[in-house]
Motif scaffolding. Structure first.
Motif, mmCIF file in Angstrom:
data_model
loop_
_atom_site.group_PDB
_atom_site.id
_atom_site.type_symbol
_atom_site.label_atom_id
_atom_site.label_comp_id
_atom_site.label_asym_id
_atom_site.label_seq_id
_atom_site.Cartn_x
_atom_site.Cartn_y
_atom_site.Cartn_z
ATOM 1 N N PRO A 3 87.156 76.744 -11.891
ATOM 2 C CA PRO A 3 88.303 77.292 -11.140
ATOM 3 C C PRO A 3 89.467 77.721 -12.022
ATOM 4 C CG PRO A 3 87.475 75.301 -10.094
ATOM 5 C CD PRO A 3 86.814 75.399 -11.431
ATOM 6 N N LEU A 4 89.527 77.201 -13.261
ATOM 7 C CA LEU A 4 90.634 77.546 -14.145
ATOM 8 C C LEU A 4 90.337 78.824 -14.914
ATOM 9 C CD1 LEU A 4 91.525 73.991 -15.523
ATOM 10 C CD2 LEU A 4 92.515 75.220 -13.586
ATOM 11 N N ALA A 5 89.338 78.776 -15.802
ATOM 12 C CA ALA A 5 88.956 79.933 -16.612
ATOM 13 C C ALA A 5 87.696 79.551 -17.370
ATOM 14 C CB ALA A 5 90.080 80.328 -17.567
ATOM 15 N N PRO A 6 86.939 80.540 -17.866
ATOM 16 C CA PRO A 6 85.745 80.220 -18.656
ATOM 17 C C PRO A 6 86.108 79.422 -19.907
ATOM 18 C CG PRO A 6 85.741 82.533 -17.996
ATOM 19 C CD PRO A 6 87.092 82.003 -17.663
ATOM 20 N N GLY A 7 85.117 78.747 -20.471
ATOM 21 C CA GLY A 7 85.335 77.972 -21.682
ATOM 22 C C GLY A 7 85.466 76.482 -21.409
ATOM 23 N N PHE A 8 85.826 75.733 -22.458
ATOM 24 C CA PHE A 8 85.885 74.273 -22.369
ATOM 25 C C PHE A 8 87.326 73.783 -22.266
ATOM 26 C CE2 PHE A 8 81.580 74.755 -23.362
ATOM 27 C CZ PHE A 8 80.923 73.553 -23.136
ATOM 28 N N TRP A 9 87.458 72.662 -21.533
ATOM 29 C CA TRP A 9 88.773 72.072 -21.272
ATOM 30 C C TRP A 9 88.713 70.558 -21.533
ATOM 31 C CZ3 TRP A 9 92.884 75.160 -19.659
ATOM 32 C CH2 TRP A 9 92.548 76.463 -19.252
ATOM 33 N N VAL A 10 89.893 69.987 -21.758
ATOM 34 C CA VAL A 10 90.022 68.544 -21.936
ATOM 35 C C VAL A 10 90.981 68.008 -20.886
ATOM 36 C CG1 VAL A 10 90.692 66.677 -23.488
ATOM 37 C CG2 VAL A 10 89.636 68.747 -24.424
ATOM 38 N N GLY A 11 90.505 67.007 -20.114
ATOM 39 C CA GLY A 11 91.371 66.359 -19.142
ATOM 40 C C GLY A 11 91.991 65.115 -19.748
ATOM 41 N N VAL A 12 93.307 64.972 -19.618
ATOM 42 C CA VAL A 12 94.019 63.873 -20.258
ATOM 43 C C VAL A 12 94.851 63.116 -19.231
ATOM 44 C CG1 VAL A 12 95.745 63.248 -21.992
ATOM 45 C CG2 VAL A 12 94.160 65.129 -22.435
ATOM 46 N N GLN A 13 94.804 61.783 -19.323
ATOM 47 C CA GLN A 13 95.733 60.947 -18.560
ATOM 48 C C GLN A 13 96.825 60.507 -19.509
ATOM 49 O OE1 GLN A 13 94.144 57.636 -16.250
ATOM 50 N NE2 GLN A 13 95.970 56.407 -16.726
ATOM 51 N N TYR A 14 98.047 60.993 -19.245
ATOM 52 C CA TYR A 14 99.166 60.643 -20.120
ATOM 53 C C TYR A 14 99.611 59.198 -19.853
ATOM 54 C CZ TYR A 14 99.694 65.630 -21.200
ATOM 55 O OH TYR A 14 99.492 66.911 -21.622
ATOM 56 N N ASP A 15 100.189 58.635 -20.901
ATOM 57 C CA ASP A 15 100.717 57.273 -20.761
ATOM 58 C C ASP A 15 101.953 57.259 -19.865
ATOM 59 O OD1 ASP A 15 98.747 56.401 -22.499
ATOM 60 O OD2 ASP A 15 100.027 56.634 -24.282
ATOM 61 N N GLU A 16 102.671 58.355 -19.850
ATOM 62 C CA GLU A 16 103.877 58.463 -19.043
ATOM 63 C C GLU A 16 103.716 59.621 -18.048
ATOM 64 O OE1 GLU A 16 107.590 58.186 -21.331
ATOM 65 O OE2 GLU A 16 106.321 57.829 -23.087
ATOM 66 N N PRO A 17 104.536 59.666 -17.010
ATOM 67 C CA PRO A 17 104.411 60.718 -15.993
ATOM 68 C C PRO A 17 104.905 62.088 -16.501
ATOM 69 C CG PRO A 17 106.277 59.331 -15.475
ATOM 70 C CD PRO A 17 105.579 58.676 -16.640
ATOM 71 N N LEU A 18 104.160 62.630 -17.433
ATOM 72 C CA LEU A 18 104.518 63.923 -18.028
ATOM 73 C C LEU A 18 103.536 65.023 -17.609
ATOM 74 C CD1 LEU A 18 105.277 62.628 -21.655
ATOM 75 C CD2 LEU A 18 106.925 63.093 -19.831
ATOM 76 N N GLY A 19 102.636 64.679 -16.701
ATOM 77 C CA GLY A 19 101.611 65.643 -16.288
ATOM 78 C C GLY A 19 101.991 66.439 -15.046
ATOM 79 N N LYS A 20 100.972 67.050 -14.453
ATOM 80 C CA LYS A 20 101.189 67.913 -13.295
ATOM 81 C C LYS A 20 100.416 67.469 -12.055
ATOM 82 C CE LYS A 20 102.077 72.080 -16.035
ATOM 83 N NZ LYS A 20 101.678 73.496 -16.279
ATOM 84 N N HIS A 21 99.482 66.544 -12.206
ATOM 85 C CA HIS A 21 98.626 66.183 -11.069
ATOM 86 C C HIS A 21 98.000 64.813 -11.290
ATOM 87 C CE1 HIS A 21 95.412 67.385 -13.812
ATOM 88 N NE2 HIS A 21 96.019 68.559 -13.954
ATOM 89 N N ASP A 22 97.044 64.444 -10.436
ATOM 90 C CA ASP A 22 96.360 63.149 -10.536
ATOM 91 C C ASP A 22 94.892 63.313 -10.912
ATOM 92 O OD1 ASP A 22 95.331 64.267 -8.266
ATOM 93 O OD2 ASP A 22 95.683 62.522 -6.981
ATOM 94 N N GLY A 23 94.578 64.423 -11.569
ATOM 95 C CA GLY A 23 93.195 64.682 -11.969
ATOM 96 C C GLY A 23 92.485 65.681 -11.076
ATOM 97 N N MET A 24 93.160 66.114 -9.994
ATOM 98 C CA MET A 24 92.578 67.126 -9.114
ATOM 99 C C MET A 24 93.307 68.445 -9.330
ATOM 100 S SD MET A 24 92.215 67.280 -4.934
ATOM 101 C CE MET A 24 90.900 66.068 -4.885
#
Length: 242
Positions: free
Chosen positions: A183-204
């Motif tokens: 759904p994002l774009a072709p190629g490979f991606w890395v999903g990261v859980q940050y130690d602090e609330p610096l992200g954009k979502h909960d993994g979805m």
């Protein structure tokens, strides 16, 4: 005297107008009773297209009974005693009139413009040329499409569970996903859980769950933004010196 002039100036009649060739034509027009039949014909010519010399006028009352034929162009319209609601019927006597044949009302009778395939192909600025140009541009864009294995080689040293640091911002966390995210774009991606609330979502992302983490702790980034290694969780209250 002023009162009498005002009354004379107001002498007019509202007539419904129909036409012998234009079956759907119907209009309500106001005429001065002092205007001549010829002047009335000129007014009608502008409305229906029948020339003055080819026009015959018939007057019908509100019961659709013919009252008179307006044969004398020099007489005032009031001579024929029309009343509000009467019908003035236009008869077009010209067989070659623009109103004859029904083509003003039925467009299926109108001859359509046609052009040969060869002549159309030689023309510039046509819709076909526009589509060909657009298709060419799209083909060029597809030629530059990101391959499905984009940045796959950078994932060789990354695995789920690794501690990592993500740029920009040196944000630390743990790798939770590694692979393609269509759904994002072709190629490979890395999903990261940050130690602090610096992200954009909960993994979805875009309705697809790639991993689970607390809200605003998740991010999915390209592998070139991720460094894995000894990146322990930082203490926000830790200071380097006293």
């Amino acid at each position: 005297m002023a009162s009498v002039l005002q009354i004379q100036g107001d002498e007019s009649v509202l007539l419904r107008v129909t036409h012998s060739n234009l079956k759907s034509f119907s209009a309500e027009l106001r005429f001065s009773l002092q205007t001549t039949v010829e002047s009335a014909k000129e007014k009608l010519w502008r409305k229906c297209g029948t020339s003055v010399n080819s026009m015959c006028l018939e007057l019908y009352d509100d019961t659709n009974t013919k009252v008179s034929v307006l044969t004398d162009d020099s007489r005032p319209l009031g001579f024929y005693s029309p009343l509000d609601g009467y019908r003035l019927h236009v008869i077009d006597l010209d067989p070659s009139s623009v109103t004859s044949g029904g083509w003003l009302e039925d467009i299926s009778l109108v001859e359509k413009y046609s052009i040969s395939e060869e002549a159309y192909e030689k023309r510039g600025g046509t819709f076909r040329k526009f589509k060909e140009k657009l298709a060419s541009q799209n083909s060029s864009a597809l030629g530059n499409k990101i391959p499905d294995n984009y940045m796959e080689d950078l994932c060789a040293n990354i695995k789920v569970g690794d501690r990592c640091e993500v740029e920009p911002g040196a944000k630390r966390g743990v790798v939770k996903f590694l692979g393609q995210a269509e759904p994002l774009a072709p190629g490979f991606w890395v999903g990261v859980q940050y130690d602090e609330p610096l992200g954009k979502h909960d993994g979805m992302v875009k309705g697809v769950r790639y991993f689970n983490c607390p809200p605003l702790h998740g991010a999915i980034v390209r592998p070139d933004k991720v460094k894995v290694g000894d990146y322990p969780e930082q203490d926000p209250f830790e200071v380097d010196e006293i």
